[in-house]
Design an enzyme around this catalytic site. Structure first.
Site, short mmCIF file in Angstrom:
data_model
loop_
_atom_site.label_atom_id
_atom_site.label_comp_id
_atom_site.label_asym_id
_atom_site.label_seq_id
_atom_site.Cartn_x
_atom_site.Cartn_y
_atom_site.Cartn_z
N ASP A 64 5.35 -9.80 -7.27
CA ASP A 64 4.45 -9.59 -6.15
C ASP A 64 3.17 -10.40 -6.38
O ASP A 64 2.49 -10.20 -7.39
CB ASP A 64 4.11 -8.10 -6.03
CG ASP A 64 3.33 -7.77 -4.77
OD1 ASP A 64 2.77 -8.70 -4.16
OD2 ASP A 64 3.27 -6.59 -4.40
N GLY A 114 2.85 2.22 -2.37
CA GLY A 114 3.00 2.72 -3.73
C GLY A 114 4.27 2.29 -4.43
O GLY A 114 4.70 2.96 -5.38
N LYS A 115 4.86 1.16 -4.03
CA LYS A 115 6.12 0.78 -4.68
C LYS A 115 5.92 0.40 -6.15
O LYS A 115 6.78 0.67 -6.99
CB LYS A 115 6.81 -0.35 -3.92
CG LYS A 115 6.10 -1.67 -3.83
CD LYS A 115 6.96 -2.69 -3.07
CE LYS A 115 6.24 -4.03 -2.95
NZ LYS A 115 5.07 -3.96 -2.07
N THR A 116 4.75 -0.18 -6.48
CA THR A 116 4.49 -0.51 -7.89
C THR A 116 4.39 0.77 -8.71
O THR A 116 4.94 0.86 -9.82
CB THR A 116 3.20 -1.33 -8.02
OG1 THR A 116 3.39 -2.59 -7.37
CG2 THR A 116 2.85 -1.58 -9.48
N SER A 117 3.70 1.77 -8.19
CA SER A 117 3.58 3.04 -8.91
C SER A 117 4.93 3.69 -9.14
O SER A 117 5.25 4.17 -10.24
CB SER A 117 2.67 4.00 -8.13
OG SER A 117 1.37 3.46 -7.98
N GLY A 148 0.77 -1.23 0.00
CA GLY A 148 0.00 0.00 0.00
C GLY A 148 0.80 1.28 0.00
O GLY A 148 0.22 2.37 -0.03
N THR A 188 -3.68 -2.09 -3.36
CA THR A 188 -2.89 -3.18 -2.78
C THR A 188 -3.48 -3.70 -1.48
O THR A 188 -3.58 -4.92 -1.30
CB THR A 188 -1.43 -2.71 -2.58
OG1 THR A 188 -0.88 -2.34 -3.85
CG2 THR A 188 -0.59 -3.83 -1.99
#
Length: 594
Positions: free
Chosen positions: A45, A20-23, A18, A505
């Site tokens: 992930d 924001g690592k993907t963003s 949550g 997430t």
């Protein structure tokens, strides 16, 4: 983002769910590709929303992003890899060993450690074999390996056949047993991770104390293993636009306080502050804007979609009426770190106690601020205890080492000690600690903020079944342990509350938790969505857009996931102390439209 000034070839992004690592990983990939670099973006992930962010259906093959030909992405599936690996390890024993033994083996290979190792197995093929990614200038990994996995894979004793001769491990000795053939590629992968000229570890956090503490813990753990080229990204830092909006001002102050209290360890790293995005980060255009300050203007409400928001969702106070109906029993608050399960458990306990019922709250809250507040303002029928995970894990580890490690050589003991550092060990140790508390639910309410995952329940179930198969008797087991599984599976005795946030997430991780529980024959009672903006009279344009964006995830919860839902609005004052906890179970909020 400062780490893009002189980017290394490999960039690993890590952070709790949550943050924001993907963003941030996707935005990094887009910026490098726009600069003319050929980029490979990889996620391992299990709850990945890479497809959603990039707007492309991804699998385990290289896929070109149509809008950016230089960007190739792939979404590896560690769960599938773990399932295939599990079958390779267990399959030969079907029809040879008793069914109970096979079930026990299957569950041994179903835990988070197996998934970690499967994920490492997936991306180590890219990281450890230069030929596999030779055509790319940069390779970006959405998920970094944990320190536990790296330590385990670098122990010499992990590769000497020890696992094939021992079955005493709690979590990872089994999962590692079939990977000796991969030793060389793993060693090359670990070497690449620790090479500062090749690899940068990007720690992603929010301006929240728990997220920054988790980033510091991860930093320390990986630095010990030589991964020292680290960079901190604090994502979603909010700056109020409308100073008359008390919610916006409070959110800005809370973030500033968290940043001022950043752990000293993190202050030594280069740092990037990413402003809170007014909209969800979905699509290439939004990724290009990430990190900019193109917030909506004060004269733009930014909330056209807010008029379509879900109104009338039950509050936590509505759920209390149902929870107290049996007059006794166990209530478990479950969820990933940072979603507020400790606070929810404490609020539920206070609300039930104030209705005249005897309640015991058992918490693992590390700051123990809730317990301290309750001790200062005692409720006559509410008792509070704290389970110390570190203490329970040390006690359990000593017990395992004393029994299983008694006849091992130094290498064998080193591997067993590393195995006992796994997340599964802490979960099992804490599980045992609250087994006695569950039994007390026969004549009062017991509320726990630490609950076993479905895997832990099944691991215990299969181990007991195997024990009974071997000994043909069960009278050696304590009564609390014998009755624990039936109690957890009894919906009239145990109510499970899944706590989440109205974001991608956290909702997807909560859905995975629910699947895990159902596999263990535990049906969640309700979902509690915490820190919801929808019912609040917000006027700040940026928060109004955030209010609109959360509708998608509220609908996902209410329409596809939960049989019951309760929401907790975002609070101006952090809900600590009895008064703060009471506020969570009262509906006195001005919901008039701005």
């Amino acid at each position: 983002m400062q780490f893009l000034d002189h980017p290394t070839r490999n960039l690993f992004f890590t952070g709790k769910g949550g943050v924001g690592k993907t963003s941030v990983a996707c935005a990094t990939a887009v910026k490098l590709a726009d600069a003319g670099k050929k980029v490979l973006l990889v996620s391992t992930d299990p709850a990945s929303n890479l497809d959603e962010v990039l707007g492309v259906t991804l699998g385990n093959l290289f896929t070109t992003i149509p809008e950016i030909p230089n960007l190739i992405a792939m979404n590896l599936d560690p769960e599938k890899s773990a399932a295939e690996y599990r079958e390779r390890m267990v399959g030969p024993y079907r029809g040879v060993l008793p069914d109970a033994a096979v079930v026990s083996m299957e569950e041994q290979f179903s835990g988070s450690c197996t998934l970690e190792i499967a994920a490492f197995d997936e991306f180590s093929r890219l990281l450890g074999d230069p030929a596999a990614t030779a055509e790319f200038d940069h390779v970006i990994y959405d998920t970094a390996p944990t320190g536990h996995t790296l330590r385990l894979l670098t122990l010499p004793s992990a590769w000497d056949g020890f696992m094939e001769q021992n079955t005493t491990g709690t979590s990872c000795l089994g999962p590692l047993a079939g990977l000796q053939s991969q030793q060389k590629i793993y060693q090359e992968s670990v070497k690449s991770l620790s090479d500062s000229t090749l690899t940068t570890l990007v720690l992603v956090a929010r301006a929240e104390p728990s997220a920054l503490r988790e980033a510091a813990r991860t930093s320390d753990e990986l630095a010990e293993l030589g991964v020292r080229n680290q960079h901190l990204v604090v994502n979603g830092v909010f700056q109020a636009i409308d100073s008359s909006d008390s919610y916006a001002v409070a959110l800005q102050k809370r973030g500033a306080a968290a940043l001022n209290a950043t752990p000293e360890r993190l202050k030594t790293f280069p740092q990037t502050i990413v402003p809170l995005s007014p909209n969800g980060i979905v699509g290439i255009d939004s990724l290009r804007r990430l990190g900019t300050t193109d917030a909506p203007s004060a004269d733009n409400s930014g909330g056209e979609g807010v008029d379509n928001r879900l109104d009338g969702l039950p509050s936590l106070s509505d759920l209390i009426d149902e929870l107290v109906a049996p007059g006794h029993g166990v209530i478990l608050a479950m969820g990933k770190g940072g979603v507020g399960k400790t606070t929810v458990a404490a609020a539920v306990a206070v609300a039930i106690a104030e209705r005249g019922y005897e309640v015991h709250l058992s918490t693992t809250d590390p700051a123990a601020h809730i317990a301290a507040a309750m001790n200062d303002e005692r409720l006559p029928n509410l008792s509070v205890s704290r389970i110390d995970p570190a203490e329970e894990t040390a006690k359990y580890s000593a017990e395992v080492l004393g029994k299983a490690g008694a006849n091992l050589d130094e290498q064998g003991k080193a591997l067993l000690e590393e195995d006992l550092r796994s997340p599964c060990t802490e979960e099992i140790a804490v599980f045992r600690a609250f087994a006695d508390a569950v039994s007390a639910g026969n004549n009062k309410f017991v509320v726990l903020d630490t609950a076993p995952t479905g895997h832990t329940v099944l691991l215990l179930d299969s181990a007991l079944a195997y024990h009974r198969e071997v000994t043909r008797q069960s009278n050696e087991m304590p009564e609390a342990v014998m009755n624990l599984l039936p109690r957890l599976r009894d919906p009239d005795f145990t109510r499970v509350l899944i706590v989440t946030l109205p974001e991608a997430t956290p909702v997807h991780e909560a859905a995975a938790l629910q699947r895990d529980l159902r596999r263990a024959e535990i049906e969640p009672y309700a979902w509690v969505v915490n820190q919801v903006l929808s019912p609040l009279p917000i006027t700040d344009p940026l928060l109004r857009q955030r209010q609109s964006n959360e509708q998608k995830y509220l609908r996902e919860v209410t329409e596809t996931q939960a049989s019951r839902v309760a929401i907790i609005p975002w609070q101006i004052q952090p809900p600590t102390g009895l008064q703060g906890l009471r506020q969570l179970t009262h509906s006195e909020i001005d919901t008039s439209r701005p």
